[in-house]
Design an enzyme around this catalytic site. Structure first.
Site, PDB file in Angstrom:
ATOM      1  N   HIS A 139      80.714 -31.696   1.363  1.00 30.44           N
ATOM      2  CA  HIS A 139      79.333 -31.335   1.659  1.00 30.44           C
ATOM      3  C   HIS A 139      79.311 -30.175   2.652  1.00 30.44           C
ATOM      4  CE1 HIS A 139      78.194 -35.266  -0.087  1.00 30.44           C
ATOM      5  NE2 HIS A 139      77.013 -34.701  -0.259  1.00 30.44           N
ATOM      6  N   LYS A 143      76.063 -31.563   7.484  1.00 31.70           N
ATOM      7  CA  LYS A 143      75.909 -32.983   7.189  1.00 31.70           C
ATOM      8  C   LYS A 143      76.555 -33.800   8.301  1.00 31.70           C
ATOM      9  CE  LYS A 143      76.325 -36.385   3.478  1.00 31.70           C
ATOM     10  NZ  LYS A 143      74.896 -36.737   3.554  1.00 31.70           N
TER      11      LYS A 143
END
Length: 252
Positions: A139, A143
Site C-alpha cells: 500500500h 497507510k
C-alpha cells in the site's frame, strides 16, 4: 432501493471520501452531508452513511447513527471501511449492532471478495504439512495499519479453509525470529511505499510448486462503488452486523 436515497459521507476530505463523493455525484445520488474530523454530525437528512475514517471515528459515527435511527423509528445504514481495529474497539462497535444496520469490510471490492472464496477453497484442499501460506500486501506510504484489513480478510479466509484460528496461526512480523518456518502458520508480508493503491497476493508454496492468487486495485473508485452497493443493499434491512459476503449473497 431507488435513486432517492440520501447519503452522508464521513472523512469527506480524505482520499476515499473524495472518491465516494465523486461516484455518488456521477450516479445522481443526493449527498445530504459531507463531513470530516471536527464537523458536527447531523444525520437527520441521511438514509445511509459511508465511512472510510478510523475505528475511533467510526464508533462515534455509529453512535450518531443509533441516536438518529431511534429518533425516526428505523435503523440507519452505516457502511464502514475503516481498518486497524483493536479488540476494545471491536467490542464497542458490537454494542451498537442492535440499533444500526452495519456493513463493515476491510475491502469493498467485488474482486477481493471473490478472491477470499478462492483462498478458502485452496486452503481447505492443500494440506498444511506440505503447503505454506503467505499473504503479501503493498500500500501507499501514508497507510497507518499493517497488515491491511484486506490482508487480514484473506488470512481469515485461509484460516477458515484450514479450520484453524487465525490468531494462533498468524505470523505478522518476523523481526527477531530464528529457526525454520513452522508448518501450518499463515504468514503476512507488508510493503509500504509511494502511491500504491492496493496489491494483495496469497501464495501457497510447497517444495515443488507455487500457486499465487492475487488482486490489484487500479483506482480507488472501485472501493467507493462497492461501498455504495453495500449501502443500497443495507437500507431497509434490520439492524445487525453484516459484511460484503452478505451483500453478495455468499452467506446464504
Amino acid at each position: 432501493m431507488t435513486q432517492t436515497l440520501r447519503f452522508a459521507v464521513a472523512g469527506a476530505r480524505g482520499r476515499m471520501g473524495q472518491a465516494v463523493l465523486k461516484v455518488l455525484t456521477e450516479r445522481g445520488f443526493e449527498v445530504a452531508l459531507a463531513f470530516d474530523k471536527g464537523d458536527v454530525i447531523d444525520l437527520s437528512g441521511a438514509d445511509a452513511v459511508i465511512d472510510f475514517t478510523t475505528p475511533y471515528a467510526s464508533i462515534d459515527i455509529a453512535h450518531a447513527c443509533a441516536d438518529e435511527g431511534e429518533a425516526r423509528g428505523k435503523p440507519l445504514a452505516h457502511i464502514i471501511g475503516s481498518t486497524g481495529w483493536m479488540p476494545a474497539e471491536e467490542q464497542s462497535l458490537k454494542t451498537l449492532t442492535d440499533r444500526v444496520t452495519i456493513v463493515r469490510a476491510g475491502n469493498f471490492s467485488l474482486g477481493v471478495n471473490m478472491l477470499m472464496g478462492l483462498v478458502k477453497q485452496a486452503a481447505a484442499k492443500l494440506p498444511a504439512e506440505d503447503w505454506d501460506i503467505e499473504v503479501l500486501e503493498a500500500h501507499h506510504k501514508r497507510k497507518v495499519d499493517a497488515p491491511s484489513g484486506t490482508a487480514l480478510m484473506l488470512g481469515q479466509a485461509a484460516a477458515i479453509g484450514r479450520e484453524v484460528d487465525l490468531g494462533e496461526a498468524k505470523v505478522a512480523a518476523r523481526d527477531g525470529l530464528t529457526g525454520q518456518r513452522v508448518d501450518g502458520t499463515i504468514g503476512f508480508s507488508v510493503i509500504r511505499g509511494g502511491g500504491v493503491i492496493g496489491e494483495h497476493s496469497v501464495l501457497f508454496a510447497s517444495e515443488d510448486e507455487i500457486i499465487t492468487l492475487s488482486h490489484s486495485a487500479r483506482d480507488r473508485t472501485l472501493f467507493a462503488r462497492g461501498a455504495i452497493e453495500a449501502a443500497l443493499w443495507a437500507v431497509g434491512k434490520s439492524a445487525g452486523a453484516y459484511d460484503m459476503q452478505d451483500v453478495l449473497g455468499f452467506n446464504g
